[in-house]
Design a protein around this motif. Structure first.
Motif, PDB file in Angstrom:
ATOM      1  N   LEU A 338      49.847  49.018  26.833  1.00  0.00           N
ATOM      2  CA  LEU A 338      48.518  48.496  27.126  1.00  0.00           C
ATOM      3  C   LEU A 338      48.188  48.881  28.561  1.00  0.00           C
ATOM      4  O   LEU A 338      48.887  48.476  29.494  1.00  0.00           O
ATOM      5  CB  LEU A 338      48.494  46.979  26.947  1.00  0.00           C
ATOM      6  CG  LEU A 338      47.180  46.266  27.249  1.00  0.00           C
ATOM      7  CD1 LEU A 338      46.063  46.742  26.326  1.00  0.00           C
ATOM      8  CD2 LEU A 338      47.348  44.751  27.143  1.00  0.00           C
ATOM      9  N   GLY A 339      47.126  49.679  28.750  1.00  0.00           N
ATOM     10  CA  GLY A 339      46.870  50.260  30.058  1.00  0.00           C
ATOM     11  C   GLY A 339      45.572  49.821  30.693  1.00  0.00           C
ATOM     12  O   GLY A 339      44.536  49.719  30.030  1.00  0.00           O
ATOM     13  N   PHE A 340      45.626  49.581  32.002  1.00  0.00           N
ATOM     14  CA  PHE A 340      44.453  49.271  32.825  1.00  0.00           C
ATOM     15  C   PHE A 340      44.401  50.338  33.924  1.00  0.00           C
ATOM     16  O   PHE A 340      45.223  50.336  34.836  1.00  0.00           O
ATOM     17  CB  PHE A 340      44.578  47.869  33.428  1.00  0.00           C
ATOM     18  CG  PHE A 340      44.959  46.822  32.417  1.00  0.00           C
ATOM     19  CD1 PHE A 340      44.064  46.422  31.440  1.00  0.00           C
ATOM     20  CD2 PHE A 340      46.226  46.249  32.422  1.00  0.00           C
ATOM     21  CE1 PHE A 340      44.409  45.470  30.498  1.00  0.00           C
ATOM     22  CE2 PHE A 340      46.588  45.290  31.488  1.00  0.00           C
ATOM     23  CZ  PHE A 340      45.678  44.903  30.513  1.00  0.00           C
ATOM     24  N   ASP A 341      43.432  51.234  33.825  1.00  0.00           N
ATOM     25  CA  ASP A 341      43.392  52.428  34.660  1.00  0.00           C
ATOM     26  C   ASP A 341      42.103  52.446  35.468  1.00  0.00           C
ATOM     27  O   ASP A 341      41.008  52.375  34.903  1.00  0.00           O
ATOM     28  CB  ASP A 341      43.467  53.667  33.759  1.00  0.00           C
ATOM     29  CG  ASP A 341      43.670  54.953  34.524  1.00  0.00           C
ATOM     30  OD1 ASP A 341      44.531  54.978  35.420  1.00  0.00           O
ATOM     31  OD2 ASP A 341      42.977  55.937  34.217  1.00  0.00           O
ATOM     32  N   CYS A 342      42.208  52.557  36.782  1.00  0.00           N
ATOM     33  CA  CYS A 342      41.011  52.517  37.634  1.00  0.00           C
ATOM     34  C   CYS A 342      40.051  53.654  37.299  1.00  0.00           C
ATOM     35  O   CYS A 342      40.472  54.810  37.131  1.00  0.00           O
ATOM     36  CB  CYS A 342      41.414  52.602  39.102  1.00  0.00           C
ATOM     37  SG  CYS A 342      40.025  52.417  40.242  1.00  0.00           S
ATOM     38  N   TYR A 343      38.767  53.331  37.250  1.00  0.00           N
ATOM     39  CA  TYR A 343      37.758  54.354  36.929  1.00  0.00           C
ATOM     40  C   TYR A 343      37.757  55.489  37.950  1.00  0.00           C
ATOM     41  O   TYR A 343      37.392  56.634  37.631  1.00  0.00           O
ATOM     42  CB  TYR A 343      36.363  53.715  36.839  1.00  0.00           C
ATOM     43  CG  TYR A 343      35.706  53.456  38.172  1.00  0.00           C
ATOM     44  CD1 TYR A 343      34.788  54.367  38.706  1.00  0.00           C
ATOM     45  CD2 TYR A 343      36.008  52.324  38.926  1.00  0.00           C
ATOM     46  CE1 TYR A 343      34.196  54.150  39.946  1.00  0.00           C
ATOM     47  CE2 TYR A 343      35.417  52.095  40.150  1.00  0.00           C
ATOM     48  CZ  TYR A 343      34.514  53.004  40.661  1.00  0.00           C
ATOM     49  OH  TYR A 343      33.942  52.788  41.891  1.00  0.00           O
TER      50      TYR A 343
END
Length: 400
Positions: A338-343
């Motif tokens: 599950l990934g949270f990647d900065c725009y």
């Protein structure tokens, strides 16, 4: 308030898989439909056989949150649905901008409880700690299972730094990961979803219990240079810097990165971040945009007297590949990440023509998630960072 656990009579299915080996613990559905009713109908069809504890919904900026909220009761009548608006999505294909993504977490492997913090601007630290402790106490632990927390915050609230610090105090030894909701590149309105309603000026906390081993991920691709700067005039509550080194902020930053002030853009900010040192670790303090004529709005906490260091990027695909390469003790790869990647990472990747390579790495490593306005990693709000949770199949255990 503890969210009820659901036992739906049908939901979730297998979409395309990252390495032709279906994930056991999560089912993924994606729609590119242009209206909420059709998009959710497609999601429901793809999630026809899952039995989820809950569903996470990552919403593209072109879809109306109000339209989705209105269509949710009919489309997913038995499901507990959480989510947020995004600045892009990571699907089984890799990076996308126009996809509605649903992740159905199988109830055989997950339990969930939730609470909503609203309003969060300003944050009441005492209330956040009390509310978090109450949620943890009400959600009784199951022997043999592990806990973690996910946080989704209004990405324009400018409160994530304080919020995650308060969460760490309330959650104690429960690790917390997450991302700030986005709004494409418009920066107008960001929202989180709980109980069928979208909320601005709010944050959603999910407390998960799972029989899967997991490990947290957090990495960027920057190293410090010799260029230093001091914030000499700021408006901390607005994350606004007016002066750097005694000069107008945008003018001085442009001088340091060797471009005209008129050339400053999200891409320039992405490729030339400023770093803050915490012990031996540097964290990115990303610049969001120019404010007025010469101010700079940041995506993390900023204050008078703060020492900043200009960052220089390392090879972004290599660091992505290295950061996502994790296995359990048996040497097995994750069931999914599950990934949270900065725009801002995606902006840099796009400009360099590396989107296909980055998307390929996400497919290989079984990453799904979204592009954020900021990331939360173990009690710290960071920028221009990939934060994630790698979940392993039940037979495995987390890396040492």
């Amino acid at each position: 308030m503890v969210a009820g656990l659901v036992h739906p009579q049908g939901s979730a299915a297998v979409l395309e898989d990252l390495d032709q080996r279906p994930a056991k613990a999560v089912r993924i559905a994606v729609s590119h439909a242009e209206d909420p009713v059709t998009a959710l109908a497609e999601i429901r069809r793809q999630l026809a056989h899952a039995r989820p504890s809950f569903i996470l919904l990552f919403v593209p900026s072109r879809l109306s949150p109000e339209g989705l909220a209105a269509a949710l009761p009919a489309a997913l009548p038995d499901a507990v649905v959480f989510g947020c608006t995004t600045a892009g999505q990571i699907t089984p294909r890799g990076y996308e901008d126009d996809a509605l993504v649903a992740l159905a977490f199988e109830r055989s492997h997950f339990r969930v409880a939730s609470t909503l913090f609203v309003p969060i601007s300003p944050v009441s630290i005492a209330e956040v700690v009390q509310q978090t402790e109450r949620l943890s106490e009400q959600f009784r632990a199951t022997p043999g299972r592990q806990r973690l927390a996910l946080i989704f915050a209004d990405g324009l609230s400018k409160q994530e730094d304080i919020l995650v610090a308060a969460l760490e105090a309330g959650l104690k030894d429960i690790p917390v990961f997450g991302g700030s909701a986005g709004d494409g590149l418009r920066f107008e309105r960001t929202q989180v979803l709980r109980n069928g309603e979208f909320h601005s000026n709010a944050a959603l906390l999910l407390l998960l219990e799972t029989d899967l081993a997991f490990c947290g991920l957090g990495f960027d691709h920057f190293q410090p240079t010799e260029s230093r700067m001091v914030v000499t005039k700021a408006v901390p509550e607005e994350r606004l810097v007016l002066e750097i080194n005694g000069a107008p902020a945008a003018q001085e930053y442009a001088r340091l990165v060797k471009v005209p002030v008129g050339a400053l853009s999200p891409t320039i900010f992405a490729e030339n971040p400023v770093l803050v040192r915490n012990g031996n670790i540097y964290h990115v303090r990303a610049i969001q945009q120019i404010h007025g004529e010469n101010g700079l709005t940041f995506l993390s906490a900023i204050d008078d007297g703060l020492l900043l260091t200009l960052g220089r990027g390392k090879e972004i695909i290599r660091t992505l590949d290295s950061g996502l390469t994790v296995t359990d003790r048996q040497g097995e790869p994750p069931d999914f990440i599950l990934g949270f990647d900065c725009y801002l990472r995606k902006l840099e990747i796009d400009r360099k023509g590396l989107e296909a390579e980055a998307s390929g790495r996400f497919r290989e490593r079984r990453v799904v998630g979204f592009s954020t306005y900021g990331e939360q990693h173990l009690g710290v709000h960071v920028n221009q960072t990939f934060v994630g949770v790698a979940f392993f199949r039940p037979r495995g255990s987390a890396p040492l």
